[in-house]
Structures are given as structure tokens and as C-alpha cells.
Design a protein around this motif. Structure first.
Motif, PDB file in Angstrom:
ATOM      1  N   HIS A 119      -4.191  13.821  13.306  1.00  0.00           N
ATOM      2  CA  HIS A 119      -5.273  14.807  13.238  1.00  0.00           C
ATOM      3  C   HIS A 119      -6.231  14.511  14.384  1.00  0.00           C
ATOM      4  O   HIS A 119      -6.851  13.444  14.433  1.00  0.00           O
ATOM      5  N   VAL A 120      -6.341  15.443  15.318  1.00  0.00           N
ATOM      6  CA  VAL A 120      -7.159  15.243  16.515  1.00  0.00           C
ATOM      7  C   VAL A 120      -8.496  15.955  16.336  1.00  0.00           C
ATOM      8  O   VAL A 120      -8.533  17.129  15.972  1.00  0.00           O
ATOM      9  N   THR A 121      -9.590  15.242  16.612  1.00  0.00           N
ATOM     10  CA  THR A 121     -10.922  15.834  16.565  1.00  0.00           C
ATOM     11  C   THR A 121     -11.452  16.013  17.990  1.00  0.00           C
ATOM     12  O   THR A 121     -10.902  15.478  18.950  1.00  0.00           O
ATOM     13  N   ALA A 137       0.855  -1.186   0.000  1.00  0.00           N
ATOM     14  CA  ALA A 137       0.000   0.000   0.000  1.00  0.00           C
ATOM     15  C   ALA A 137       0.890   1.234   0.000  1.00  0.00           C
ATOM     16  O   ALA A 137       1.965   1.232   0.603  1.00  0.00           O
ATOM     17  N   LYS A 138       0.434   2.296  -0.676  1.00  0.00           N
ATOM     18  CA  LYS A 138       1.244   3.501  -0.797  1.00  0.00           C
ATOM     19  C   LYS A 138       1.018   4.480   0.347  1.00  0.00           C
ATOM     20  O   LYS A 138       1.956   5.112   0.831  1.00  0.00           O
ATOM     21  N   ARG A 139      -0.251   4.651   0.764  1.00  0.00           N
ATOM     22  CA  ARG A 139      -0.564   5.619   1.814  1.00  0.00           C
ATOM     23  C   ARG A 139      -1.578   4.998   2.761  1.00  0.00           C
ATOM     24  O   ARG A 139      -2.373   4.123   2.369  1.00  0.00           O
ATOM     25  N   VAL A 140      -1.583   5.489   4.005  1.00  0.00           N
ATOM     26  CA  VAL A 140      -2.348   4.837   5.063  1.00  0.00           C
ATOM     27  C   VAL A 140      -3.126   5.881   5.864  1.00  0.00           C
ATOM     28  O   VAL A 140      -2.604   6.965   6.148  1.00  0.00           O
ATOM     29  N   ALA A 141      -4.364   5.530   6.234  1.00  0.00           N
ATOM     30  CA  ALA A 141      -5.144   6.336   7.181  1.00  0.00           C
ATOM     31  C   ALA A 141      -5.691   5.401   8.256  1.00  0.00           C
ATOM     32  O   ALA A 141      -6.408   4.439   7.948  1.00  0.00           O
ATOM     33  N   THR A 189       1.350   7.134  20.867  1.00  0.00           N
ATOM     34  CA  THR A 189       2.531   6.277  20.968  1.00  0.00           C
ATOM     35  C   THR A 189       2.983   5.803  19.597  1.00  0.00           C
ATOM     36  O   THR A 189       4.175   5.790  19.283  1.00  0.00           O
ATOM     37  N   LEU A 190       2.019   5.410  18.763  1.00  0.00           N
ATOM     38  CA  LEU A 190       2.349   4.991  17.402  1.00  0.00           C
ATOM     39  C   LEU A 190       2.997   6.142  16.634  1.00  0.00           C
ATOM     40  O   LEU A 190       4.027   5.973  15.974  1.00  0.00           O
ATOM     41  N   LEU A 191       2.404   7.321  16.728  1.00  0.00           N
ATOM     42  CA  LEU A 191       2.907   8.479  16.001  1.00  0.00           C
ATOM     43  C   LEU A 191       4.362   8.777  16.362  1.00  0.00           C
ATOM     44  O   LEU A 191       5.175   9.124  15.491  1.00  0.00           O
ATOM     45  N   ALA A 192       4.709   8.624  17.630  1.00  0.00           N
ATOM     46  CA  ALA A 192       6.049   8.975  18.093  1.00  0.00           C
ATOM     47  C   ALA A 192       7.133   8.170  17.387  1.00  0.00           C
ATOM     48  O   ALA A 192       8.270   8.647  17.252  1.00  0.00           O
ATOM     49  N   GLN A 212       4.985   3.666   5.333  1.00  0.00           N
ATOM     50  CA  GLN A 212       4.179   4.491   4.423  1.00  0.00           C
ATOM     51  C   GLN A 212       3.790   5.811   5.090  1.00  0.00           C
ATOM     52  O   GLN A 212       3.649   5.870   6.325  1.00  0.00           O
ATOM     53  N   PRO A 213       3.571   6.871   4.278  1.00  0.00           N
ATOM     54  CA  PRO A 213       2.980   8.088   4.840  1.00  0.00           C
ATOM     55  C   PRO A 213       1.640   7.764   5.501  1.00  0.00           C
ATOM     56  O   PRO A 213       0.746   7.204   4.857  1.00  0.00           O
ATOM     57  N   THR A 214       1.517   8.074   6.768  1.00  0.00           N
ATOM     58  CA  THR A 214       0.378   7.616   7.567  1.00  0.00           C
ATOM     59  C   THR A 214      -0.322   8.786   8.244  1.00  0.00           C
ATOM     60  O   THR A 214       0.312   9.564   8.976  1.00  0.00           O
ATOM     61  N   LEU A 215      -1.618   8.885   7.997  1.00  0.00           N
ATOM     62  CA  LEU A 215      -2.467   9.839   8.705  1.00  0.00           C
ATOM     63  C   LEU A 215      -3.206   9.088   9.810  1.00  0.00           C
ATOM     64  O   LEU A 215      -3.860   8.072   9.551  1.00  0.00           O
ATOM     65  N   ILE A 216      -3.094   9.584  11.027  1.00  0.00           N
ATOM     66  CA  ILE A 216      -3.827   9.021  12.159  1.00  0.00           C
ATOM     67  C   ILE A 216      -4.908  10.019  12.556  1.00  0.00           C
ATOM     68  O   ILE A 216      -4.614  11.194  12.785  1.00  0.00           O
TER      69      ILE A 216
END
Length: 291
Positions: free
Chosen positions: A263-265, A173-177, A252-255, A232-236
Motif C-alpha cells: 500500500h503506497v501513500t 504470528a498469523k498476519r504481518v504489517a 524488493t521484499l514484495l517481489a 504470513q500474509p503481509t501488508l507493506i
């Protein structure tokens, strides 16, 4: 780590308290028997799967059934999508189904993607009544072998945990969300045992039984282990007030991610962000930037 236990709310009903009392009794008489019963309960999704299997799905969405481990997994595609578009796989979390991701998938279709929805084993229209994270990982590889590779992948909750592990194992996969990623399974086992009133000994026995049966370590679902291997470039995307899946796991994953952003909602909780217009647009823009 938060002290909130999401499993406690689920087992607050009179019927669920009765199940917990029965399990405590079995566990007291025979820890081995109690562990077997607990495993069956823990790996069975909530009854919402029956509703999902009877729900009508509007066109242009059509179901494809892919043989999988003696049964099938259901894959959903739009009949009105022309070939050649960038492909995006979307999947749900525990006790969810593919249709929870349909608003986002339709948004991606308008943006020029070919969305593919997956009902994970024992969920939605897919076969089976019990499942676990390792089987979900195998299902992700199976659907990828038939419909992939992917320009983008999107997953919610425990599906995001399974997807992260699959990516760490080489899923193309190229990009991840990752949306509202669930805590690692060891934390869920501890929450479950706490809600049952059996203590952490049951959680440890369940972990050992699972790891021996599957030949895999639950440590390979910990955010720190995954972060070193998801390149991969990952958006959380995570809501600050999510009590089902506390945001600390995503942080923790982001770190440790080499190419991640968070992106926090606010005020969307665990599931409402799946159909929030701003969140859906944010995910579409992330995926589109790599198309």
C-alpha cells in the motif's frame, strides 16, 4: 538504488561535523581504533531516547518490565482490555519508542484487538544505551515468549527489518504489517561511512567486526533473503517520497513474498503515516481479516 544518503543530513550540524572529523582522524591514525569508535557511535540511538524515558504515558496504558539480558525491556498494555481478544504486537524503529505506535494501538483496541507495545532495547523506557538488530530480534522472541503468540504483528522502519528477520526465524504470528521498512543494515553502514567521509573501507570493517561478534551474517537481513522465509500474509505500507527509508526496499521484499501486498501513500514521509487515519484503518482491516 537512490543516491540520497539519510545519514548526511543528520551529520550536517557543526557538532556532528566535529564528531565526523574526529572519527576521520582516528581512522587515519589507526583503522582498528577508528572502527571501534565508529561501532560505538553507530549503535547508540540519538538523544531522543532521554525524552522518551521522561514522557508521561496516559492511562489506560500501563508499563510491564520484562527481564532481558541483564536489564529489562518495557512492554505496554491497556488496563481496560478484557482477556481473550486477538493479540497484536507493535514496535518502533531506530531512535523511536513504543508511544509512536500508540495511536495505531488505540485504533486496534477499538477494532477489538488487544494491542501490546514494545520499547526495544536502548529505546523508550527499556534499559541500555546501545543496541543492534540482532539484540532487537532476541527482544522480539523474549516478549513473544511472555505475551505471545500473536494474531498480528506491526513494526516501523528498522523495527520492521528486525521483525522480518524474527519471522524468518520462526516468530509465531498469523498476519504481518510492515510500515516504512528500513533498508538492510549493510546499506546503513555504507551511508554512515560516506557521511563520516571515511570511505567504504570503514563500512566493511564494521560489518566484519559485527558479524564476528554476533555470529550472524548481515546478508540475512537483505529483502531477497527475508522474502523467501516470511510466509504470513503481509501488508507493506510505504510512502513514495520517504527519503529516510526509500521505497525500493519494500518493493524488493514484495517481489519475493508468497503472500504480500504493498500500500503506497503520498506525502506522509517516514513517520507521519504512523498516525494517519487512512493508514491505521488499512492496517486494522488487514489484521482483522485474519482474526
Amino acid at each position: 538504488m537512490t543516491t540520497h544518503n539519510p545519514a548526511a543530513a543528520f551529520f550536517a550540524s557543526p557538532a556532528a561535523r566535529g564528531v565526523a572529523a574526529l572519527l576521520r582522524g582516528l581512522h587515519h591514525v589507526s583503522p582498528a581504533l577508528g572502527t571501534r569508535v565508529a561501532m560505538g557511535l553507530f549503535f547508540t540511538p540519538m538523544p531522543t531516547k532521554w525524552l522518551a524515558r521522561s514522557r508521561a504515558v496516559p492511562r489506560p496504558w500501563v508499563e510491564r518490565r520484562l527481564p532481558f539480558e541483564g536489564g529489562h525491556i518495557s512492554v505496554w498494555q491497556r488496563a481496560d482490555i478484557e482477556p481473550g481478544r486477538p493479540k497484536v504486537l507493535l514496535t518502533h524503529g531506530w531512535a523511536g519508542d513504543a508511544q509512536q505506535l500508540r495511536p495505531l494501538a488505540d485504533t486496534l483496541a477499538v477494532a477489538g484487538f488487544e494491542p501490546v507495545l514494545l520499547d526495544l532495547p536502548a529505546h523508550g523506557r527499556s534499559g541500555g544505551w546501545r543496541s543492534n538488530l540482532l539484540q532487537w530480534v532476541r527482544a522480539l522472541f523474549a516478549v513473544t515468549a511472555r505475551f505471545g503468540p500473536w494474531d498480528g504483528v506491526v513494526a516501523h522502519s528498522l523495527g520492521a527489518m528486525a521483525l522480518s528477520h524474527a519471522l524468518a526465524r520462526g516468530l509465531p504470528a498469523k498476519r504481518v504489517a510492515l510500515v516504512a521498512m528500513a533498508p538492510p543494515p549493510w546499506q546503513f553502514l555504507r551511508w554512515f561511512a560516506d557521511a563520516m567521509g571515511t570511505g567504504e573501507g570503514l563500512a566493511a570493517r564494521m560489518r566484519g567486526r559485527f558479524e564476528r561478534r554476533e555470529g550472524a551474517s548481515l546478508g540475512h537481513f537483505e529483502p531477497a533473503w527475508l522474502a523467501e522465509r516470511v510466509t504470513q500474509p503481509t501488508l507493506i505500507v510505504h510512502d513514495r517520497g520517504d527519503i529516510t527509508a526509500p521505497i525500493v526496499g519494500s518493493e524488493t521484499l514484495l517481489a519475493g513474498l508468497p503472500a504480500g501486498r504493498l500500500h503506497v501513500t503520498e506525502g506522509l514521509g517516514h513517520r507521519r503515516l504512523l498516525s494517519d487515519p487512512a493508514v491505521m484503518q488499512h492496517i486494522a482491516e488487514h489484521l482483522f481479516s485474519g482474526a
